[in-house]
Design a protein around this motif. Structure first.
Motif, mmCIF file in Angstrom:
data_model
loop_
_atom_site.group_PDB
_atom_site.id
_atom_site.type_symbol
_atom_site.label_atom_id
_atom_site.label_comp_id
_atom_site.label_asym_id
_atom_site.label_seq_id
_atom_site.Cartn_x
_atom_site.Cartn_y
_atom_site.Cartn_z
ATOM 1 N N ALA D 60 -5.254 14.761 0.306
ATOM 2 C CA ALA D 60 -4.050 15.342 -0.288
ATOM 3 C C ALA D 60 -2.795 14.763 0.345
ATOM 4 C CB ALA D 60 -4.055 16.862 -0.120
ATOM 5 N N ASN D 61 -2.884 14.371 1.604
ATOM 6 C CA ASN D 61 -1.683 13.931 2.302
ATOM 7 C C ASN D 61 -2.076 13.161 3.555
ATOM 8 O OD1 ASN D 61 1.071 13.747 2.865
ATOM 9 N ND2 ASN D 61 1.031 15.588 4.146
ATOM 10 N N VAL D 62 -1.229 12.213 3.957
ATOM 11 C CA VAL D 62 -1.454 11.466 5.196
ATOM 12 C C VAL D 62 -0.159 11.480 5.988
ATOM 13 C CG1 VAL D 62 -2.032 9.233 6.213
ATOM 14 C CG2 VAL D 62 -3.117 9.951 4.071
ATOM 15 N N GLN D 63 -0.254 11.774 7.257
ATOM 16 C CA GLN D 63 0.936 11.833 8.106
ATOM 17 C C GLN D 63 0.684 10.991 9.343
ATOM 18 O OE1 GLN D 63 3.790 13.090 7.616
ATOM 19 N NE2 GLN D 63 4.710 13.275 9.627
ATOM 20 N N ARG D 64 1.564 10.040 9.584
ATOM 21 C CA ARG D 64 1.415 9.200 10.758
ATOM 22 C C ARG D 64 2.026 9.910 11.969
ATOM 23 N NH1 ARG D 64 0.238 4.186 12.005
ATOM 24 N NH2 ARG D 64 -0.253 3.543 9.885
ATOM 25 N N VAL D 65 1.330 9.919 13.067
ATOM 26 C CA VAL D 65 1.853 10.560 14.277
ATOM 27 C C VAL D 65 2.539 9.525 15.158
ATOM 28 C CG1 VAL D 65 1.208 11.729 16.420
ATOM 29 C CG2 VAL D 65 0.209 12.447 14.238
ATOM 30 N N SER D 66 1.883 8.400 15.394
ATOM 31 C CA SER D 66 2.528 7.385 16.223
ATOM 32 C C SER D 66 3.199 6.353 15.318
ATOM 33 C CB SER D 66 1.534 6.744 17.188
ATOM 34 O OG SER D 66 0.296 6.524 16.566
ATOM 35 N N ALA D 67 4.208 5.712 15.826
ATOM 36 C CA ALA D 67 4.999 4.762 15.048
ATOM 37 C C ALA D 67 4.143 3.554 14.663
ATOM 38 C CB ALA D 67 6.203 4.306 15.859
ATOM 39 N N PRO D 68 4.405 2.943 13.491
ATOM 40 C CA PRO D 68 3.612 1.796 13.061
ATOM 41 C C PRO D 68 4.046 0.489 13.722
ATOM 42 C CG PRO D 68 5.199 2.378 11.361
ATOM 43 C CD PRO D 68 5.345 3.394 12.463
ATOM 44 N N TYR D 69 5.043 0.554 14.595
ATOM 45 C CA TYR D 69 5.477 -0.678 15.273
ATOM 46 C C TYR D 69 5.121 -0.588 16.755
ATOM 47 C CZ TYR D 69 9.335 2.663 15.486
ATOM 48 O OH TYR D 69 10.072 3.819 15.609
ATOM 49 N N LYS D 70 4.779 -1.724 17.322
ATOM 50 C CA LYS D 70 4.343 -1.780 18.722
ATOM 51 C C LYS D 70 5.329 -2.587 19.570
ATOM 52 C CE LYS D 70 0.529 0.444 18.255
ATOM 53 N NZ LYS D 70 0.241 1.656 19.025
ATOM 54 N N LEU D 71 5.628 -3.818 19.114
ATOM 55 C CA LEU D 71 6.434 -4.731 19.933
ATOM 56 C C LEU D 71 7.868 -4.242 20.084
ATOM 57 C CD1 LEU D 71 5.085 -8.048 18.399
ATOM 58 C CD2 LEU D 71 4.409 -6.981 20.563
ATOM 59 N N ALA D 222 11.987 -6.103 12.017
ATOM 60 C CA ALA D 222 12.133 -6.694 13.361
ATOM 61 C C ALA D 222 10.752 -7.007 13.931
ATOM 62 C CB ALA D 222 12.889 -5.733 14.280
ATOM 63 N N GLU D 223 9.815 -6.083 13.703
ATOM 64 C CA GLU D 223 8.451 -6.273 14.193
ATOM 65 C C GLU D 223 7.828 -7.556 13.589
ATOM 66 O OE1 GLU D 223 7.126 -3.950 16.338
ATOM 67 O OE2 GLU D 223 4.986 -4.423 16.324
ATOM 68 N N TYR D 224 8.129 -7.843 12.317
ATOM 69 C CA TYR D 224 7.662 -9.101 11.691
ATOM 70 C C TYR D 224 8.112 -10.311 12.503
ATOM 71 C CZ TYR D 224 5.505 -8.487 7.039
ATOM 72 O OH TYR D 224 4.635 -8.250 6.018
ATOM 73 N N ILE D 225 9.407 -10.326 12.844
ATOM 74 C CA ILE D 225 9.957 -11.462 13.586
ATOM 75 C C ILE D 225 9.301 -11.545 14.962
ATOM 76 C CG2 ILE D 225 12.080 -12.423 14.577
ATOM 77 C CD1 ILE D 225 13.611 -10.916 12.307
ATOM 78 N N MET D 226 9.187 -10.397 15.619
ATOM 79 C CA MET D 226 8.630 -10.362 16.970
ATOM 80 C C MET D 226 7.139 -10.713 16.963
ATOM 81 S SD MET D 226 10.646 -6.900 18.114
ATOM 82 C CE MET D 226 10.587 -6.994 19.903
ATOM 83 N N ALA D 227 6.422 -10.241 15.941
ATOM 84 C CA ALA D 227 4.986 -10.522 15.866
ATOM 85 C C ALA D 227 4.727 -12.002 15.603
ATOM 86 C CB ALA D 227 4.335 -9.661 14.780
ATOM 87 N N SER D 228 5.725 -12.706 15.049
ATOM 88 C CA SER D 228 5.581 -14.150 14.849
ATOM 89 C C SER D 228 5.996 -14.928 16.087
ATOM 90 C CB SER D 228 6.428 -14.603 13.651
ATOM 91 O OG SER D 228 5.961 -14.011 12.464
ATOM 92 N N GLY D 229 6.465 -14.227 17.131
ATOM 93 C CA GLY D 229 6.697 -14.907 18.393
ATOM 94 C C GLY D 229 8.121 -14.922 18.906
ATOM 95 N N ASN D 230 9.074 -14.375 18.151
ATOM 96 C CA ASN D 230 10.468 -14.408 18.589
ATOM 97 C C ASN D 230 10.932 -13.008 19.009
ATOM 98 O OD1 ASN D 230 13.220 -14.691 18.900
ATOM 99 N ND2 ASN D 230 13.510 -15.903 17.048
#
Lengths: 338, 338, 338, 338
Positions: D60-71, D222-230
């Protein structure tokens, strides 16, 4: 109700919070996570406010699992509510209703004449405003009680029930006496004192969605009326405010299946206010019927350019008649009478 | 007022429209364009509604040149309005005011205790709700008249003027008698009957911006109050509803210079409702002072986790005091007293 | 173009501005008002940017009278554009088209199997993403060129034209070679370099509306493609971002009559992205057909719970077939083939 | 991650879903509720897409507890990131930076002249667009590579690092060679191919927030850029699109404390695009500094009325200098150097 708890919460804070739930007869289940702990609160949480829980500094997030409304909730009232408006049934498998008439009552002759026209076009109810919410204090504010009496005369002449907007609780008696369907306008959707007042009367209520009301807030406003004792609420989508300015508002048609899934109340559509432009009304009305709406409320005027308000979104009677004729075909195509 | 006219408009339509302007003493200048003709309407057009003109089928577009408000308009009233609230001046070059207190009055002791705390922290007025607009009918609705009397007692003990929200015109007498600054909440910003009612009283009004009200609509609501005879209106930005859900609302701080350019009224900021999160309040308050706001209204509670409403956005007194201390430095930096 | 000029503008400023218009061969007509003067600019103003005029400190407001787009403008191209996609006609009085298929191509067998299913259900084209715009860098990004070749194989097996999203100009050759209808996604609607690139190819383009793009900005993006030489643009409404979070986006169905009035381009509707919820798709699709849309693009997957992306908004083939069957009845009711 | 499960879910569905989590090494804890059951998923869920779970019909529903970004997440990287732009430090406790310059480079003399002016006013970097994202294909599109070389010359003459917007990955080499801070514009915030491309270069990136991007989506870009190495990403708020049209966009200043709480990246503010009106820029800039921003990027032109783009939101150098002078006082008041 699901509460996300910070890992660094003190034992004392947690204990106090848990005691609060115990006192309310609610059960707490804890899941230990890596970044957060999670509390699942089991029991009837309808009387707990999410934001009050959030006030605890140890709480990172609160998520409601069950809906905060009970009386309007389809889950506890599976069959459709059918509202009787002066003999016209709205909702369930009743035929789709059409409500037509001017934005404002301008005088007795005018509302009676347009009332007869909309009846001949195929409408089942007459709309007309006697008390008008206008952005400017310098704009025409409506005829007031005189306009209500003019509406009543239009009902006498046509035999059709009448709809008009109530703006203030102190006028409620004249509405109960004279009006068949009492409208609460978009700007008053969260005028809670007015909602409670119409919850105490024995007349059906047409509750318009506020300009920036979420679907849940809108249902909660219906819940206010129902919790005060009046179960006869018809919801009316009239467009929401968005960044797009080409139309007066943005019609949110997905509410039709959503309201039908979440509640048991009838829902009708107001394409006049949703678009603000008479040229768009037919297309949007056809869409509303196809989507499953229980009715349409449309502004009609025989001389839109001379209307005292909202002429830009008024249909002329001949266009209105054509619209109904076309809508009937779509209604039939989706298995609905009209 | 500028009207864009379709090229295929009939002479008859144009003539009728022109006659309408003639009758109102307005002059029409015509510019012949390639795709459209344009009419410039010269004279006092404040009483003409744009949308009524748009109702003419020959009209493609209407653009207002001068603002639809007169009494609130800086153009006709260049000097700042300074509102006196029980001896505290708001607006113009008066010191920046701070209003602090709980969301809801919970009992007499509580409001008196918090009232004394906010005074010691440096606030000039006390806020507290006795009639509460709550989304859910099952939530605490406020103490009502008892709460108003408790607020009055807090004023007696502290000597500070008090602010409270009026939700319904039938309570207006108890507000006039007991409250120093009568608040009209965001949900009632276009409850025009309530606006007219507070336009007739001799107390200053705090007019919150509606959740999805444009700046012009907000000023027009102030115009309603002023047109009914009450010139003492303080505007209050409390965030608008947007797609962003991280904060409860989105604070629109650009309104500060805009309101000061377009009107002569004081403007204060409510960072508690704008953000909904106590952790964000200090940062946003400093920004409001730097932007030129005439005041702040902030929710303060000594036990936010036990607050009966809105604890998540309440500051504790020590945080509130620190906020005022920091804001004073910023006020000084922008040449303002506080 | 209508320019509102401040009364205190200096003669020098006005002269310089007027000379600028003279040099462009535009005529200036002046209306003297009470609070402002108004300049009507007559001639082709499509190449003048409103905001550049606004940069003059003597200018209070700029209002465009004629639309800033020419090639997409119905006024200069009254007949409907009909776009040919691999033999399937879209727009005008052509039958309403249905495009079905998964969000992402997962492997060759899968896309061929689902392709055959959607054909049997009655679709005229197959959709499938090989390059996927995903909010998270950690989410599946699509099969890339391999996915495009899989799509081409699905076309070979079914005989249906294929639609896929191009995210970057450096992949344009593989799209021109393999794809029948090149989609520009919502997030790239104002990626102007990409628009110019697809303006140079000889394949039709499906241009989705950006999440917060106004109707005018959307048409201007079509104008970019057309101005670069490619007249074959199909517009696609996929919902806009609003405060309402019950649905993924808010479907703006009034665009159907608006696009048909303002432009001559075909418009199709994407109820999958507009709602984000498979349960709402049928209702919204019926509405889109009733409103006059030229087609539907719908996500279909035989195992939505195992889909690699967007399963929540995928229909199973049997639901998709039922939807088409119902839509055909509505199409017939509004005088359209399907 | 918290999953709300319908009570009528079949054992088979639930088993399959549970197996999926087991395979990913995640633990499932179940809470039995009255209307729903709730699953708490424990472990690293960053690679799981909420909407994929929602695709299961039993959910019925999904709730994220921790943020989807790491870097970008402050939780895993507590200290502030300080970005070095050609010797100028941005973020942490570095002095607040000011970037000034025209919207577009018009010619070499102009950018060098304005560059020198902004340096004398106290700016630390020069901005100027050579590739311009314009809504209309008929508007000036920028000088291209020539403009980049002109910017480089302005750097040589002034010694200040330069900032310019990259619109397409195929120009990345000329930017790496010539530009000190590569800007990704609002319209390209979710042009994921471009984000990946700048993730591979060794230059700092200025990532503007998209017009309707949520704070989380912005951080994910921002995570996209960081995950690619910058790792060298500076975030820039430039206003979001709302219903309010008085300003070009609505500045969302609460992002300053939010970004600082959730991430470790520097954040700067663009009051020019946020307001679109030079008269509002000073007030909003002061607010940004008070709120805790790490910098300002402001459009400056010595002849705004002759600017080739965006003149309406350009400050003249003398106003810019005055703004910096005032901002310094506010910076000092909040304990920051400038």
């Amino acid at each position: 109700m699901i509460i996300t708890m910070k890992k660094d919460a003190s034992a004392k804070e947690l204990e106090r919070l848990r005691e609060g739930f115990d006192e309310k007869g609610l059960r707490v289940n804890v899941i230990e996570g890596e970044e957060y702990n999670v509390w699942g609160i089991v029991g009837d949480t309808a009387h707990i406010n999410d934001r009050d829980i959030l006030a605890n500094r140890c709480v990172a997030n609160v998520q409601r699992v069950s809906a905060p409304y009970k009386l309007a909730n389809r889950m506890f009232h599976p069959e459709d509510t059918v509202v009787d408006v002066g003999g016209v049934k709205v909702g369930g498998t009743s035929p789709i209703v059409v409500i037509g008439g001017p934005c404002s009552v301008e005088n007795r002759d005018m509302i009676c004449r347009i009332g007869e026209e909309v009846r001949e076009c195929g409408a089942q109810m007459i709309r007309g405003g006697a008390y008008k919410p206008r952005t400017s204090p310098y704009a025409f504010q409506g005829l007031g009680y005189e306009g209500i009496l003019d509406m009543a005369e239009a009902r006498n002449r046509t035999g059709l029930p009448i709809v008009s907007e109530l703006m203030s609780a102190d006028k409620i008696d004249e509405f109960v006496e004279n009006v068949d369907l009492i409208q609460i306008g978009a700007r008053n959707m969260q005028n809670f004192d007015l909602l409670k007042a119409v919850g105490h009367v024995n007349k059906p209520i047409l509750l318009k969605r506020g300009m920036s009301a979420t679907i849940e807030e809108w249902i909660m406003s219906a819940e206010y009326i129902m919790a005060s004792g009046n179960p006869n609420v018809i919801l009316c989508e009239r467009g929401i405010r968005t960044f797009e300015k080409y139309t007066r508002n943005t019609m949110d048609l997905a509410v039709v299946p959503i309201i039908k899934e979440r509640t048991h109340l009838p829902i009708i559509i107001d394409p006049s206010h949703a678009t603000g432009d008479w040229k768009l009304i037919e297309s949007v009305s056809l869409a509303a019927v196809a989507a499953g709406a229980d009715g349409l409320i449309i502004e009609v005027h025989d001389h839109p350019d001379q209307a005292w308000s909202d002429g830009a979104q008024c249909l002329k009677p001949e266009k209105f008649q054509e619209l109904i004729r076309k809508c009937r075909k779509v209604a039939e195509a989706v298995g609905r009478q009209m």
